[in-house]
Design a protein around this motif. Structure first.
Motif, PDB file in Angstrom:
ATOM      1  N   LYS A  78      36.868  45.576  40.748  1.00  0.00           N
ATOM      2  CA  LYS A  78      35.778  46.460  40.377  1.00  0.00           C
ATOM      3  C   LYS A  78      35.861  47.804  41.106  1.00  0.00           C
ATOM      4  O   LYS A  78      35.801  48.869  40.481  1.00  0.00           O
ATOM      5  N   SER A  79      36.016  47.740  42.415  1.00  0.00           N
ATOM      6  CA  SER A  79      35.991  48.978  43.199  1.00  0.00           C
ATOM      7  C   SER A  79      37.224  49.827  42.932  1.00  0.00           C
ATOM      8  O   SER A  79      37.156  51.053  42.929  1.00  0.00           O
ATOM      9  N   THR A  80      38.363  49.182  42.705  1.00  0.00           N
ATOM     10  CA  THR A  80      39.576  49.939  42.417  1.00  0.00           C
ATOM     11  C   THR A  80      39.456  50.627  41.058  1.00  0.00           C
ATOM     12  O   THR A  80      39.882  51.773  40.882  1.00  0.00           O
ATOM     13  N   LEU A  81      38.854  49.927  40.102  1.00  0.00           N
ATOM     14  CA  LEU A  81      38.646  50.553  38.796  1.00  0.00           C
ATOM     15  C   LEU A  81      37.721  51.765  38.929  1.00  0.00           C
ATOM     16  O   LEU A  81      37.961  52.824  38.335  1.00  0.00           O
ATOM     17  N   ALA A  82      36.700  51.626  39.765  1.00  0.00           N
ATOM     18  CA  ALA A  82      35.808  52.765  40.001  1.00  0.00           C
ATOM     19  C   ALA A  82      36.587  53.941  40.577  1.00  0.00           C
ATOM     20  O   ALA A  82      36.402  55.089  40.161  1.00  0.00           O
ATOM     21  N   ASP A  83      37.492  53.652  41.505  1.00  0.00           N
ATOM     22  CA  ASP A  83      38.329  54.720  42.085  1.00  0.00           C
ATOM     23  C   ASP A  83      39.064  55.493  40.990  1.00  0.00           C
ATOM     24  O   ASP A  83      39.122  56.720  40.999  1.00  0.00           O
ATOM     25  N   ARG A  84      39.665  54.743  40.025  1.00  0.00           N
ATOM     26  CA  ARG A  84      40.446  55.395  38.963  1.00  0.00           C
ATOM     27  C   ARG A  84      39.553  56.264  38.077  1.00  0.00           C
ATOM     28  O   ARG A  84      39.931  57.362  37.692  1.00  0.00           O
ATOM     29  N   LEU A  85      38.367  55.755  37.772  1.00  0.00           N
ATOM     30  CA  LEU A  85      37.455  56.549  36.940  1.00  0.00           C
ATOM     31  C   LEU A  85      37.105  57.859  37.642  1.00  0.00           C
ATOM     32  O   LEU A  85      37.074  58.920  37.023  1.00  0.00           O
TER      33      LEU A  85
ATOM     34  N   VAL B 217      39.063  44.123  23.319  1.00  0.00           N
ATOM     35  CA  VAL B 217      39.300  43.911  24.751  1.00  0.00           C
ATOM     36  C   VAL B 217      40.303  44.954  25.239  1.00  0.00           C
ATOM     37  O   VAL B 217      41.411  45.062  24.723  1.00  0.00           O
ATOM     38  N   ILE B 218      39.871  45.731  26.239  1.00  0.00           N
ATOM     39  CA  ILE B 218      40.713  46.826  26.738  1.00  0.00           C
ATOM     40  C   ILE B 218      41.527  46.321  27.919  1.00  0.00           C
ATOM     41  O   ILE B 218      40.986  45.686  28.835  1.00  0.00           O
ATOM     42  N   ARG B 219      42.832  46.572  27.876  1.00  0.00           N
ATOM     43  CA  ARG B 219      43.694  46.105  28.965  1.00  0.00           C
ATOM     44  C   ARG B 219      44.022  47.264  29.898  1.00  0.00           C
ATOM     45  O   ARG B 219      44.505  48.308  29.441  1.00  0.00           O
ATOM     46  N   VAL B 220      43.753  47.082  31.176  1.00  0.00           N
ATOM     47  CA  VAL B 220      44.020  48.159  32.132  1.00  0.00           C
ATOM     48  C   VAL B 220      44.681  47.608  33.389  1.00  0.00           C
ATOM     49  O   VAL B 220      44.650  46.410  33.665  1.00  0.00           O
ATOM     50  N   SER B 221      45.260  48.548  34.111  1.00  0.00           N
ATOM     51  CA  SER B 221      45.621  48.264  35.494  1.00  0.00           C
ATOM     52  C   SER B 221      44.940  49.327  36.334  1.00  0.00           C
ATOM     53  O   SER B 221      45.344  50.488  36.313  1.00  0.00           O
ATOM     54  N   ALA B 222      43.905  48.941  37.014  1.00  0.00           N
ATOM     55  CA  ALA B 222      43.188  49.916  37.845  1.00  0.00           C
ATOM     56  C   ALA B 222      44.104  50.442  38.928  1.00  0.00           C
ATOM     57  O   ALA B 222      43.968  51.564  39.385  1.00  0.00           O
ATOM     58  N   LYS B 223      45.086  49.617  39.294  1.00  0.00           N
ATOM     59  CA  LYS B 223      45.983  50.009  40.362  1.00  0.00           C
ATOM     60  C   LYS B 223      46.908  51.149  39.905  1.00  0.00           C
ATOM     61  O   LYS B 223      47.034  52.157  40.587  1.00  0.00           O
ATOM     62  N   THR B 224      47.532  50.987  38.731  1.00  0.00           N
ATOM     63  CA  THR B 224      48.470  52.016  38.267  1.00  0.00           C
ATOM     64  C   THR B 224      47.780  53.067  37.419  1.00  0.00           C
ATOM     65  O   THR B 224      48.309  54.137  37.182  1.00  0.00           O
ATOM     66  N   GLY B 225      46.593  52.771  36.913  1.00  0.00           N
ATOM     67  CA  GLY B 225      45.877  53.728  36.073  1.00  0.00           C
ATOM     68  C   GLY B 225      46.107  53.489  34.579  1.00  0.00           C
ATOM     69  O   GLY B 225      45.452  54.112  33.733  1.00  0.00           O
TER      70      GLY B 225
END
Lengths: 422, 597
Positions: free
Chosen positions: B17-24, B158-166
């Motif tokens: 969750k927090s990493t995804l927030a970082d990317r946004l 369903v959206i597929r993401v990698s919050a780590k790589t963006g």
């Protein structure tokens, strides 16, 4: 009963001046239990260099202490320990004592002790020591039985040890002998050995419960299952038997591991327990002067290198503040039969009473004195007591740089014999 | 208002969750350059270390969408743990949409489901997202199937993401704009704002985090908190970037803050409604309740001199934590301390850790317990938060304890073990359902007291960490409960007393004695340990006196070595408490945790 060769001895009294301890780190061979600063790699040249360096160390310390230089604090106990001081050649030993005497304000009635091991304590050594001013000999007996001496890795057998003990008693008024309560020793055998010592005129006996230090041959043997340490219960029984045997022979316990005939206390060691100042000289020696404790380099080469460079050979030192000092004073006093002043302890009435009820200590003239039962639990009691010593807030500083320099200015003002002129 | 999008991110712990927030924040240019670091919104050290969010962290982003318009996105980062259910629900009430994040390797977990239900209850638009698709163990197809099953959406949504790589995050931003509805609410109506969090700022006082539902509030106006019935003046108002940005006013649909000047954060309760004194709205927002502590523990300083410091520290923490309660308490064994109330075990741990870390206090914490309702002979109900204060059994007719509804999600191979450990703790199974072919969701009713003791650790160990759990308080139920006293050298130690079901009392008494024997170190004296119900001793054991001794020679006058050893031991004893003549280590007060059932 007076043993042959016994003469009146100077009365024991608390040290008023300072003590000097000199460490001679050389041994003929390494005992299986020993973890002290010692080496069996040495030759005549190294021995001489070390003795000369030890005297040079005293010069360095005198340079930095006006008290020492002016002889303001007379030295009333001198102790040559080891290692094995008796391994030093006669001439070298004389040079050492003469060198010390020439640099110190040694009191006329000073106690001068030297430690000997039986294999190197021959007739010539005894005569040399006596002439050089030694008036008390401490002999490392450890046991009078071959089996135990073997186990302990001692260089001398029982016959040699007996002969050395007789020799010591023949030449000196004050003789101390060390015993180790080793695995397998029976109370009966111990009592018989003490009786032999008493008959020869030994006035002082130290009896140490064997310590299993990591890295010693004995500890390795135990780890590999080649020997079995005695269970605690047995160690306790042997300690108690040692005490009652000594009592029956007229020795009185005055410290957890020391007993003597009246007036034969070690003045030098008593000064340690009373937290009196002493200089420590030589490789691996510890000293306490002013409010400063130091430890010299134990490795002879590092020790010599420091002296050659004109530096104090200290591996570490610390300036003791009130807290550390109070703690030391309490745990040292706890070892002795004088006990600890209750004013120094913050212990509840309840806990004091519980200790009395369990016969761990008695309260006597406002002091807490351990009983025999208490001495057997001294580690636990020290540990408990250390939380209850009344101390000021501040803490000690430690320097382990090995350079023997003071790290900061503010500690210097607490330090009468500062080692830096910066 | 058309260009506002208010949303939150909900996820099981550690699902990113927090990493995804970082990317946004990065993709919208909200965070640039030196401000970039991992988990920007988790500002407390503890949050960063433990990877959890404790306080809400709203942030406003400007996003230039592909349709050429610029949208204002308000992200409300919600607390991510079961203890903070109520806070989460208030944050959801402030949003129109929720991003449901599921770990591509771990799939749906207990909190995923509970948070989802919560979001659905609040009529939020759900954007399902699979995160960590870059992981080698990722299985996005299988997780997609789980999500489709769960929320009934189409797999293509369903959206597929990698919050780590963006990867995929830009598509997510577009989906937020396209799918999350803009806020409704009349700018001209009477002002109505929902408080979804609050903090204490030493300069401006208590600060309310609000979502404007309708109307407008401006700096300098008099505001009223409807539930608390308190009026304040708006000292400062504005919205959130990485820090607070003052504005003139906030209007319907916006997310921002109001500095009230209140001295106490407890006056700015989460869930309360803010309106204007001069022109008040008629209704408060629904769903308000006051945070109620569920778990209690006695906190005692190991050094009695630290009592005032502990009190100061608790007061300071309470400034920012309306759910924390504490009352002075005296224990015969431990001296003066505080009975503290927490939302749950994690809340307790966080407070304890912050007291020790940020305030440098050494604490003895007693075994966590729950609040019992004790019915006396006259039918009066007494609330007991401290087992030591439980009245004697002859004076009471009934003891009621809190129960929770527990749900556990786990791979099916652990079903047997989970049911066993839960039944051993007086749980009853309510239902079991398969989420997919591999995993089940099992629901139990369980006394909270059993849950707080060691359930989570036990669950983790029997399922090798694969199970997840969530729970919610249901009701107090009567049980055959009695107090077990523990006596040391014949004296009851109040801080060791605990409440146990009568059928288990004997077993517990023996086990506690056995554990205490292991935990209390040998001392100078023999220590007698007994367990008793009332006057009846049901178990006893002894810790023998310390025997081993070394009469060390003071070699060459080396006294320092011994002293240093003692100083070290003494430092180690900071966590010991002297009870009578016995030193009891902190772990002993937690002995119950180590009892085998």
């Amino acid at each position: 009963m007076t043993a042959p060769g016994m003469q009146p001895t100077p009365p024991s009294r608390p040290a008023r001046g300072g003590g000097v301890y000199v460490h001679v780190p050389f041994c003929a061979s390494i005992c299986s239990y020993c973890h002290f600063a010692r080496t069996d790699h040495h030759d005549a040249e190294l021995r001489r260099r070390t003795v000369e360096a030890t005297l040079a160390e005293l010069d360095l310390r005198r340079d930095q202490s006006s008290v020492l230089r002016a002889g303001l604090r007379p030295v009333d106990t001198l102790y040559i320990g080891g290692g094995t001081p008796s391994i030093l050649e006669a001439e070298l030993f004389r040079d050492l004592l003469d060198g010390l005497r020439g640099r110190l304000n040694l009191a006329d009635d000073a106690e001068v002790t030297a430690e000997a091991n039986p294999e190197s304590f021959d007739e010539d050594t005894a005569i040399t020591w006596s002439q050089a001013g030694v008036n008390r000999v401490s002999l490392g007996v450890q046991s009078l039985r071959d089996g135990t001496l073997d186990l302990l890795g001692r260089a001398a057998d029982a016959a040699t040890t007996r002969a050395a003990l007789e020799r010591a008693c023949a030449h000196f008024d004050r003789v101390s002998a060390d015993w180790i309560l080793a695995p397998g020793v029976t109370p009966e055998a111990l009592a018989a050995e003490f009786a032999e010592a008493r008959a020869l005129g030994v006035g002082h006996i130290s009896f140490y419960i064997l310590e299993w230090h990591p890295g010693t041959a004995l500890t390795r043997a135990a780890a590999e299952g080649r020997i079995a340490p005695d269970p605690d219960e047995r160690v306790e029984a042997v300690y108690l038997a040692a005490l009652s045997a000594l009592n029956a022979l007229g020795y009185e316990q005055y410290e957890v591991s020391n007993a003597c005939l009246p007036g034969q206390e070690s003045r030098h060691n008593s000064a340690y327990w009373r937290r009196r100042p002493y200089l420590g000289l030589g490789p691996g020696a510890h000293g306490f002067w002013g409010r400063r404790r130091h430890a010299n380099h134990a490795a002879t080469d590092r020790y010599l290198a420091a002296i050659d460079a004109g530096r104090l050979p200290e591996a570490s030192w610390e300036l003791l503040d009130g807290a550390a000092g109070r703690l030391e004073a309490a745990i040292l006093a706890l070892r002795t039969c004088e006990g600890v002043d209750l004013d120094r302890l913050a212990v509840s009435e309840e806990a004091l009473a519980a200790g009395c009820a369990e016969e761990l200590w008695v309260l006597d003239r406002h002091r807490l004195r351990l009983t025999t039962r208490g001495f057997l639990r001294i580690d636990a009691i020290e540990s408990w007591l250390s939380s209850h010593v009344i101390v000021p807030e501040r803490c000690a500083r430690v320097d382990t740089s090995g350079e023997g320099r003071l790290p900061c200015r503010d500690s210097k003002q607490h330090h009468p014999n500062g080692t830096t002129r910066a | 208002m058309d260009q506002y999008r208010n949303f939150c991110i909900i996820a099981h712990i550690d699902h990113g969750k927090s990493t995804l927030a970082d990317r946004l924040l990065e993709l919208t240019g909200t965070v640039i350059g030196k401000d970039r670091k991992a988990q920007v919104l988790d500002s407390m050290d503890l949050e960063q270390e433990r990877g959890i969010t404790i306080k809400s962290h709203p942030i406003r982003m400007e996003y230039a969408a592909q349709d050429g318009r610029t949208y204002t996105l308000n992200l409300i980062d919600t607390p991510g743990h079961v203890d903070f259910h109520y806070e989460v629900s208030r944050s959801l009430a402030a949003c129109e949409g929720a991003i449901l994040v599921v770990d591509a390797a771990q799939g749906i977990q207990a909190q995923t489901i509970n948070n989802l239900y919560l979001a659905v209850e609040h009529n939020l638009t759900i954007l399902p997202v699979i995160n960590k698709i870059d992981l080698p163990a990722a299985d996005p197809d299988a997780v997609t199937d789980q999500i489709v099953d769960l929320i009934g959406c189409d797999a293509s949504e369903v959206i597929r993401v990698s919050a780590k790589t963006g990867e995929g995050v830009d598509a997510l931003l577009e989906a937020i704009v396209a799918q999350v509805p803009p806020p409704a609410g009349d700018v001209k109506a009477q002002a109505q704002a929902l408080i979804f969090d609050s903090i204490f700022d030493p300069y401006v006082g208590a600060v309310a985090y609000v979502r404007m539902m309708q109307g407008t509030i401006a700096k300098g106006q008099r505001i009223r908190l409807i539930q608390q019935q308190r009026d304040h003046e708006v000292g400062e108002i504005g919205w959130f970037r990485l820090s607070r940005v003052p504005r003139k006013e906030l209007s319907a649909g916006e997310v921002g803050y109001i500095a009230t000047g209140a001295k106490d954060v407890r006056h700015i309760r989460v869930g309360d409604t803010v309106t204007l004194v001069d022109d008040p709205c008629l209704e408060a927002m629904s769903g308000y309740s006051e945070a109620k502590p569920m778990v209690f523990s006695g906190f005692y300083p190991t050094d009695n001199d630290d009592y005032d410091n502990l009190k100061d520290a608790l007061q300071k923490l309470q400034l920012n934590d309306a759910a924390l309660t504490f009352e002075p308490e005296k224990s015969a064994a431990l001296g003066f301390g505080f009975r503290c109330g927490f939302l749950g075990l994690l809340h307790l741990e966080i407070i304890q850790e912050r007291l020790e870390r940020e305030y440098d206090l050494n604490l003895i914490a007693t075994l966590p317990n729950v609040e019992y309702e004790v019915v006396d002979k006259d039918g009066k109900i007494l609330l007991v938060e401290n087992p030591a204060l439980m009245p004697p059994s002859q004076e009471i007719t009934d003891v009621r304890e809190p129960f929770v509804r527990l749900s556990v999600i786990s791979p099916k191979e652990f079903i047997g073990a989970i049911i066993q450990i839960t039944l051993e703790r007086r749980g009853t199974q309510r239902k079991m359902e398969y989420i997919d072919t591999e995993r089940v969701n099992i629901e139990f009713d369980l006394p909270l007291s059993e849950l707080v003791v060691d359930y989570y650790d036990k669950l983790k160990s029997v399922t090798r960490g694969y199970a997840s759990m969530d729970y919610e308080y249901t009701e107090h139920r009567a049980g055959n409960l009695i107090k077990l006293d523990i006596m040391i050298n014949g004296e009851p130690v109040d801080a060791l007393a605990f409440i146990v079901h009568r059928d288990k009392a004997h077993h517990w008494g023996m086990e506690i004695c056995r554990k205490l024997k292991e935990l209390i170190p040998r001392q100078m004296f023999q220590v007698a340990i007994q367990a008793a119900i009332g006057n009846r001793v049901i178990a006893r054991t002894n810790v023998k006196a310390f025997r081993k001794n070394v009469t060390a020679k003071c070699y060459g006058g080396d006294i320092s070595r011994k002293r240093k050893l003692l100083e070290k031991q003494k430092a180690g004893k900071r966590r010991m408490k002297q009870v009578g003549s016995v030193e009891i280590p902190q772990e002993a007060f937690m002995a119950v945790l180590k009892v085998e059932r």
